[in-house]
Design a protein around this motif. Structure first.
Motif, PDB file in Angstrom:
ATOM      1  N   TYR A 316       0.946  -1.078  -0.066  1.00  0.00           N
ATOM      2  CA  TYR A 316       0.116  -0.122  -0.013  1.00  0.00           C
ATOM      3  C   TYR A 316       1.035   1.335   0.096  1.00  0.00           C
ATOM      4  O   TYR A 316       1.662   1.386   1.022  1.00  0.00           O
ATOM      5  CB  TYR A 316      -0.947   0.226   1.248  1.00  0.00           C
ATOM      6  CG  TYR A 316      -1.754  -1.261   1.116  1.00  0.00           C
ATOM      7  CD1 TYR A 316      -3.120  -1.089   0.787  1.00  0.00           C
ATOM      8  CD2 TYR A 316      -1.618  -2.345   1.822  1.00  0.00           C
ATOM      9  CE1 TYR A 316      -4.065  -2.173   0.685  1.00  0.00           C
ATOM     10  CE2 TYR A 316      -2.564  -3.683   1.782  1.00  0.00           C
ATOM     11  CZ  TYR A 316      -3.666  -3.222   1.265  1.00  0.00           C
ATOM     12  OH  TYR A 316      -4.671  -4.380   1.138  1.00  0.00           O
ATOM     13  N   VAL A 317       1.067   1.938  -1.239  1.00  0.00           N
ATOM     14  CA  VAL A 317       1.839   3.013  -1.399  1.00  0.00           C
ATOM     15  C   VAL A 317       1.043   4.327  -1.416  1.00  0.00           C
ATOM     16  O   VAL A 317       0.213   4.581  -2.228  1.00  0.00           O
ATOM     17  CB  VAL A 317       2.549   2.993  -2.594  1.00  0.00           C
ATOM     18  CG1 VAL A 317       3.787   4.170  -2.796  1.00  0.00           C
ATOM     19  CG2 VAL A 317       3.477   1.536  -2.691  1.00  0.00           C
ATOM     20  N   ASN A 318       1.178   5.276  -0.437  1.00  0.00           N
ATOM     21  CA  ASN A 318       0.814   6.509  -0.292  1.00  0.00           C
ATOM     22  C   ASN A 318       1.556   7.593  -1.043  1.00  0.00           C
ATOM     23  O   ASN A 318       2.611   7.607  -0.990  1.00  0.00           O
ATOM     24  CB  ASN A 318       0.592   7.028   1.241  1.00  0.00           C
ATOM     25  CG  ASN A 318      -0.197   6.140   2.006  1.00  0.00           C
ATOM     26  OD1 ASN A 318      -1.459   6.078   1.704  1.00  0.00           O
ATOM     27  ND2 ASN A 318       0.173   5.622   3.153  1.00  0.00           N
ATOM     28  N   SER A 319       0.694   8.172  -1.931  1.00  0.00           N
ATOM     29  CA  SER A 319       1.512   9.057  -3.049  1.00  0.00           C
ATOM     30  C   SER A 319       0.711  10.276  -3.218  1.00  0.00           C
ATOM     31  O   SER A 319      -0.880  10.333  -2.976  1.00  0.00           O
ATOM     32  CB  SER A 319       1.379   8.200  -4.389  1.00  0.00           C
ATOM     33  OG  SER A 319       2.062   9.135  -5.540  1.00  0.00           O
ATOM     34  N   LEU A 320       1.316  11.479  -3.537  1.00  0.00           N
ATOM     35  CA  LEU A 320       0.949  12.679  -3.793  1.00  0.00           C
ATOM     36  C   LEU A 320       0.932  13.086  -5.023  1.00  0.00           C
ATOM     37  O   LEU A 320       2.091  12.827  -5.974  1.00  0.00           O
ATOM     38  CB  LEU A 320       1.581  13.655  -2.867  1.00  0.00           C
ATOM     39  CG  LEU A 320       1.589  13.488  -1.313  1.00  0.00           C
ATOM     40  CD1 LEU A 320       2.266  14.594  -0.604  1.00  0.00           C
ATOM     41  CD2 LEU A 320       0.016  13.433  -0.851  1.00  0.00           C
ATOM     42  N   ALA A 321      -0.309  13.439  -5.814  1.00  0.00           N
ATOM     43  CA  ALA A 321      -0.153  13.806  -7.178  1.00  0.00           C
ATOM     44  C   ALA A 321       0.606  15.092  -7.404  1.00  0.00           C
ATOM     45  O   ALA A 321       1.194  15.876  -6.513  1.00  0.00           O
ATOM     46  CB  ALA A 321      -1.525  14.051  -7.672  1.00  0.00           C
ATOM     47  N   PRO A 322       0.948  15.436  -8.652  1.00  0.00           N
ATOM     48  CA  PRO A 322       1.929  16.830  -8.801  1.00  0.00           C
ATOM     49  C   PRO A 322       1.378  17.845  -8.262  1.00  0.00           C
ATOM     50  O   PRO A 322       0.240  18.038  -7.967  1.00  0.00           O
ATOM     51  CB  PRO A 322       2.079  16.832 -10.561  1.00  0.00           C
ATOM     52  CG  PRO A 322       1.611  15.439 -10.886  1.00  0.00           C
ATOM     53  CD  PRO A 322       0.657  14.876  -9.966  1.00  0.00           C
TER      54      PRO A 322
END
Length: 575
Positions: A316-322
């Motif tokens: 489960y990878v938490n990622s922020l958009a540009p």
């Protein structure tokens, strides 16, 4: 003459075949033997779940034999048991073994009645060609249980696999050890606390000059480097920790799990633009796979756990958009020989937690675009339904925390699930239920450099909100009591400026509940840099857990400067 020649040739061929048959059956060229170890049935008046899990761990560590004997992954075994409908006898155990394509299945029970403890176990050949190897013994007191389990493992190694087992070393982390012939353990004279982990019982089962810790006595730290009163030998620091090479990258998250079901645990290693899988081989980190890469999104954390119940941990990878104004998390799973994305574009933060009552549990917190806080939404339990993640019960109501700084477990040792979470001001709070705060730390101990860009309140002015630091719940000393692990930083800005942070030094601290609040058990030495994440697990597959810390040496925030990070691992020798 031709007929006689043909007869002689035929005789020679038969002799050659006869000579080769033993070689073809030789263990030296046989395929790896697969063993499924089923959780022991525990019959006792009190809860002894810790012993059920500990016995499996102990047997697995002593039976596994590189390139010869493979112990099937615990998650796969549990999944097969669920399909078969549990195990209530030899026939069901063999059915589980067949489903797992195992060569042998090991199962048994442990019965505790007063001070009397009996062990009844079998190592069964799934093919049925050989009779089961039985083991039965009756002992007095828990102190004698683990030596008997150890003896059973020795019997299996010698009788089934023709292997003389070696005594396990308690050397430093990631340092190869030399095995020596096993010395038969003697029954313990003192009776240790029955709630200790089986490994700890084993270590305390023989005579020792060091008494077993009991309630009210000083806590024994799991590593000499955690004891500030003990002398530190600067010339022999490998006896307390291991350090990786430096990476020219900003490590944002780590976790430890057997993510490809090969029987060995891997390190999931996340930088701000890359998700990689590493394995420790010969004291070095070896990359085995790159599973995600982006030149736009920012990866901020990773958690590994089998939530969908198929026997393989998901990532489960938490990622922020540009521009860091949206959450764009994704989920990866190893399947059919490759890592595959099974969910993408999720506007949820994810965290996995370990619970006694449910095992691994997934929590989620939705982050809607345009909301003026990353602390606003409630934290919910998530479950897989029809190939999708569905939010369920509310674990913590909105406005209390951001999920990046939350842990869950029996923290107050009452059998009730408790939430440990950082407030917006980086103070730890404990919640019983979804909104009942029962304790708050008076000091600010959390803090991270990762941030989310909120809608601007003043034209042209950035409005960043920092994420809280990770919290983990563990039971390192294996006494059945949950510990809370946190990272502490020294903030050069001294928390006086909301939009600016600069961390100089850091350390990991272990806290435990004492009915009045969380109190410190031990701390690591102060580390120069910033801790971006930490995890507890058997990173080098030696049967012993390590505390693994991701340390940022240089942030790389300035123009023309690179980020620099490395990993530090402390062996957790439970004495």
């Amino acid at each position: 003459m031709k007929i006689l020649d043909q007869i002689k040739i035929r005789e020679i061929q038969l002799i050659v075949i006869a000579l080769m048959l033993p070689l073809l059956a030789s263990p030296a060229i046989a395929t790896t033997t697969r063993v499924a170890i089923l959780p022991f049935e525990i019959n006792a008046e009190r809860d002894m779940t810790f012993l059920k899990e500990g016995i499996v761990d102990m047997l697995a560590s002593r039976i596994a034999w590189k390139d010869n004997v493979e112990v099937i992954n615990e998650n796969q075994t549990k999944a097969a048991m669920a399909e078969v409908g549990g195990v209530d006898g030899e026939s069901k155990a063999l059915a589980v073994g067949e489903k797992l394509q195992a060569d042998y299945v090991l199962f048994g029970s442990l019965t505790v009645f007063g001070e009397s403890v009996s062990i009844d176990a079998k190592m069964a050949d799934v093919s049925g060609r050989q009779p089961p190897l039985p083991f039965y013994t009756q002992t007095q007191g828990m102190g004698s249980v683990i030596p008997q389990i150890n003896q059973f493992a020795s019997n299996i190694n010698e009788t089934v696999f023709g292997r003389t087992i070696a005594k396990r070393s308690s050397g430093a982390v990631l340092v190869p050890t030399v095995q020596t012939p096993v010395v038969q353990a003697k029954p313990a004279t003192p009776v240790p606390d029955s709630h200790m982990h089986p490994e700890k019982l084993l270590q305390s089962s023989g005579p020792s000059e060091t008494p077993v810790p009991v309630a009210g006595q000083p806590y024994q730290t799991p590593n000499p480097a955690f004891d500030s009163s003990a002398p530190q030998n600067a010339g022999d620091d490998t006896q307390t920790h291991w350090k990786s090479r430096r990476f020219k990258a900003l490590i944002t998250g780590i976790d430890i799990a057997d993510v490809d079901n090969d029987g060995r645990k891997e390190l999931v290693f996340v930088t701000n633009d890359l998700v990689s899988i590493y394995r420790i081989e010969n004291n070095r980190m070896v990359k085995t796979a790159e599973v995600a890469k982006s030149n736009k999104n920012t990866f901020i954390s990773v958690d590994a756990a089998d939530i969908n119940g198929n026997g393989t941990p998901e990532l489960y990878v938490n990622s922020l958009a540009p521009q860091r104004t949206m959450v764009n998390s994704f989920i990866i799973e190893y399947s059919k020989g490759a890592y595959q994305t099974i969910s993408d574009g999720d506007n949820w933060f994810y965290r996995t937690v370990k619970t006694v009552e449910k095992g691994p549990m997934l929590l989620g917190q939705r982050q809607r675009q345009g909301v003026y806080s990353i602390f606003k939404a409630p934290v919910q339990e998530m479950s897989w339904q029809g190939g999708e993640l569905i939010p369920g019960r509310q674990v913590l109501e909105g406005g209390k925390t951001n999920l990046m700084g939350l842990a869950y477990g029996d923290i107050t040792h009452t059998g009730i699930g408790t939430v440990a979470a950082y407030s917006e001001h980086d103070r730890i709070r404990l919640y019983r239920g979804s909104n009942d705060m029962i304790w708050e730390d008076g000091d600010r101990t959390g803090g991270d450099m990762l941030f989310f860009n909120l809608p601007s309140t003043d034209p042209g002015e950035p409005n960043k909100q920092y994420f809280p630091m990770r919290i983990r719940t563990t039971d390192i000393n294996r006494d059945g009591k949950t510990e809370v692990m946190i990272a502490q930083h020294e903030d050069l800005a001294r928390n006086m400026t909301e939009g600016f942070r600069r961390f100089k030094n850091a350390k990991i601290e272990s806290l435990v509940w004492n009915s009045l609040g969380l109190v410190s058990q031990w701390q690591t030495q102060t580390l120069s840099g910033r801790i971006s994440d930490f995890a507890v697990g058997d990173i080098d597959n030696d049967g012993m857990d390590e505390l693994v810390i991701a340390l940022v040496i240089k942030e790389g925030a300035m123009i023309f400067t690179e980020s620099v990070s490395n990993l530090i691992a402390f062996d957790l020798n439970v004495q």
